[in-house]
Design an enzyme around this catalytic site. Sequence first.
Site, mmCIF file in Angstrom:
data_model
loop_
_atom_site.group_PDB
_atom_site.id
_atom_site.type_symbol
_atom_site.label_atom_id
_atom_site.label_comp_id
_atom_site.label_asym_id
_atom_site.label_seq_id
_atom_site.Cartn_x
_atom_site.Cartn_y
_atom_site.Cartn_z
ATOM 1 N N LEU A 90 0.817 -1.217 0.000
ATOM 2 C CA LEU A 90 0.000 0.000 0.000
ATOM 3 C C LEU A 90 0.852 1.269 0.000
ATOM 4 O O LEU A 90 0.390 2.322 0.439
ATOM 5 C CB LEU A 90 -0.992 0.012 1.174
ATOM 6 C CG LEU A 90 -2.041 -1.104 1.178
ATOM 7 C CD1 LEU A 90 -2.992 -0.952 2.378
ATOM 8 C CD2 LEU A 90 -2.870 -1.099 -0.104
ATOM 9 N N PHE B 153 2.822 -6.670 -10.570
ATOM 10 C CA PHE B 153 2.576 -5.269 -10.961
ATOM 11 C C PHE B 153 3.289 -4.271 -10.066
ATOM 12 O O PHE B 153 3.214 -3.068 -10.304
ATOM 13 C CB PHE B 153 1.069 -4.953 -10.870
ATOM 14 C CG PHE B 153 0.239 -5.815 -11.751
ATOM 15 C CD1 PHE B 153 0.038 -5.468 -13.073
ATOM 16 C CD2 PHE B 153 -0.328 -6.991 -11.286
ATOM 17 C CE1 PHE B 153 -0.712 -6.273 -13.914
ATOM 18 C CE2 PHE B 153 -1.085 -7.805 -12.113
ATOM 19 C CZ PHE B 153 -1.273 -7.446 -13.424
ATOM 20 N N ALA C 165 5.759 -1.944 -8.806
ATOM 21 C CA ALA C 165 6.986 -1.305 -9.287
ATOM 22 C C ALA C 165 6.838 0.200 -9.182
ATOM 23 O O ALA C 165 5.719 0.719 -9.161
ATOM 24 C CB ALA C 165 7.237 -1.682 -10.746
ATOM 25 N N ASN C 166 7.955 0.880 -9.124
ATOM 26 C CA ASN C 166 7.926 2.329 -9.312
ATOM 27 C C ASN C 166 7.992 2.571 -10.810
ATOM 28 O O ASN C 166 8.730 1.876 -11.513
ATOM 29 C CB ASN C 166 9.125 2.977 -8.604
ATOM 30 C CG ASN C 166 9.025 2.820 -7.100
ATOM 31 O OD1 ASN C 166 9.836 2.143 -6.482
ATOM 32 N ND2 ASN C 166 8.010 3.413 -6.505
ATOM 33 N N SER C 167 7.232 3.552 -11.301
ATOM 34 C CA SER C 167 7.104 3.643 -12.757
ATOM 35 C C SER C 167 7.121 5.077 -13.293
ATOM 36 O O SER C 167 6.514 5.347 -14.323
ATOM 37 C CB SER C 167 5.819 2.942 -13.195
ATOM 38 O OG SER C 167 4.716 3.580 -12.600
ATOM 39 N N THR D 229 7.340 -2.519 -20.077
ATOM 40 C CA THR D 229 6.972 -1.179 -20.521
ATOM 41 C C THR D 229 7.570 -0.827 -21.878
ATOM 42 O O THR D 229 8.643 -1.336 -22.241
ATOM 43 C CB THR D 229 7.479 -0.147 -19.486
ATOM 44 O OG1 THR D 229 7.355 1.162 -20.037
ATOM 45 C CG2 THR D 229 8.947 -0.350 -19.146
ATOM 46 N N TYR E 65 14.221 3.740 -15.275
ATOM 47 C CA TYR E 65 12.986 2.969 -15.178
ATOM 48 C C TYR E 65 12.947 1.894 -16.269
ATOM 49 O O TYR E 65 12.730 0.704 -15.998
ATOM 50 C CB TYR E 65 11.768 3.889 -15.278
ATOM 51 C CG TYR E 65 10.479 3.135 -15.476
ATOM 52 C CD1 TYR E 65 10.049 2.220 -14.508
ATOM 53 C CD2 TYR E 65 9.710 3.289 -16.624
ATOM 54 C CE1 TYR E 65 8.883 1.492 -14.695
ATOM 55 C CE2 TYR E 65 8.547 2.579 -16.804
ATOM 56 C CZ TYR E 65 8.139 1.675 -15.853
ATOM 57 O OH TYR E 65 6.992 0.952 -16.036
ATOM 58 N N ASP F 293 12.079 11.619 -21.500
ATOM 59 C CA ASP F 293 10.935 11.366 -22.402
ATOM 60 C C ASP F 293 11.368 11.123 -23.849
ATOM 61 O O ASP F 293 11.943 12.021 -24.470
ATOM 62 C CB ASP F 293 9.998 12.592 -22.416
ATOM 63 C CG ASP F 293 8.975 12.569 -21.315
ATOM 64 O OD1 ASP F 293 8.785 11.515 -20.686
ATOM 65 O OD2 ASP F 293 8.333 13.616 -21.094
#
Length: 345
Positions: free
Chosen positions: A31, A71, A73-75, A115, A139, A284
């Site tokens: 959490l 699922f 993960a830090n993203s 990803t 990432y 990006d």
Amino acid sequence: MILVVGGAGYIGSHIVKELIKSTKVVIFDNLSTGHGWAVDNNAIFIQGDLGKEEDLEKVFSTYSIDAVMHFAANSLVEESVINPWKYYENNVAATLTLLKIMMKYGVKNFIFSSTAAIYGIPKEDFLTEQSLTNPINPYGRSKLIIEQILEDFSQAYGMRYVVLRYFNAAGAHESSLIGESHDPETHLIPIILQHLLGKREKVLVFGSDYNTRDGTCIRDYIHVTDLAHAHILSLNALLTGKKQTATYNLGNGTGYSVKEVIEACEAVTGRQATIEYVERRMGDPSQLIASSEKINRELGWKAKIKLPEIIESAWSWHKKMVGLEKENSLEHADWFVIKNRDRYL
Ligand code: UFG
């Protein structure tokens, strides 16, 4: 029984909603970024840390797990550039701990959330699974490292896996019971909708000098429910032995620029956005568009939900969130689930 690690998070909670229709589900989540209110009441919930062997042991020694979906993960691309340690610790080291415990308990079926960020700056308009992988941020690298570890584990230990490379996940569940909610929010569609609801002064557009049709970044937005269907098909392919290992791109195959997404949000909501163009965001790539032809051919999956409907579903959810925040009932829901959890430990 399927173990969903990170099942209280945005994407994980939507997959649980589909899974729970046909199988028993155990959710494991600390959490930290997930929410108590997103935990499905029909699933068993264990609060614990992925990096802690003792927490995982508790799950694997209590339940008979057939497959794991991962699922947690830090993203956030920019955060990963600023604090790469966090990404290698939480996305790589913690996943390795999970894989170790899976091996110990003989659990060999694994579905891994990867990803589009593993591709880096694309050399072609549509990315296929064969496209060069050359991530430009930590990432993306953290996810690619796990993909490579999975290849080695499958050779050495007979691990069976499906890697799903998501493009830009967006939208909310049709029930509007769950949807995208990050704190702080960094994703484009929620930010635009929060602005159109009066919760933000304006939308900052990161970069207007990219080599794209209008100078802003192009992304391929995919509805979380479409993602959920791909997970179910992948799980079945593993459990029936149709696939031993596979890697698939998940996208709509259509790219929208940041400006076009803002215009689409204005069209859906009938409201006008205030925009400010600012510097590019670190990490990006200019354009990411999927070819999902491979999963279509092999498992019969195709994205069904297009950008306007993606935004409509997100809009319903965000409007509902505003109401819940006013009543403070979100806090209450969190408390309720956490209390219920004690039944299961
Ligand atoms: N953007 C803005 N303003 C904002 C927020 C985003 O201009 O306030 C732009 C971004 O610069 C980017 C696009 O909108 O060009 C989409 O940004 P998001 O933050 O919504 O999504 P990302 O493309 O950065 O990230 C998503 C997933 C990642 C995945 C990545 C692949 O969240 O997990 O796609 O690059 F790795």
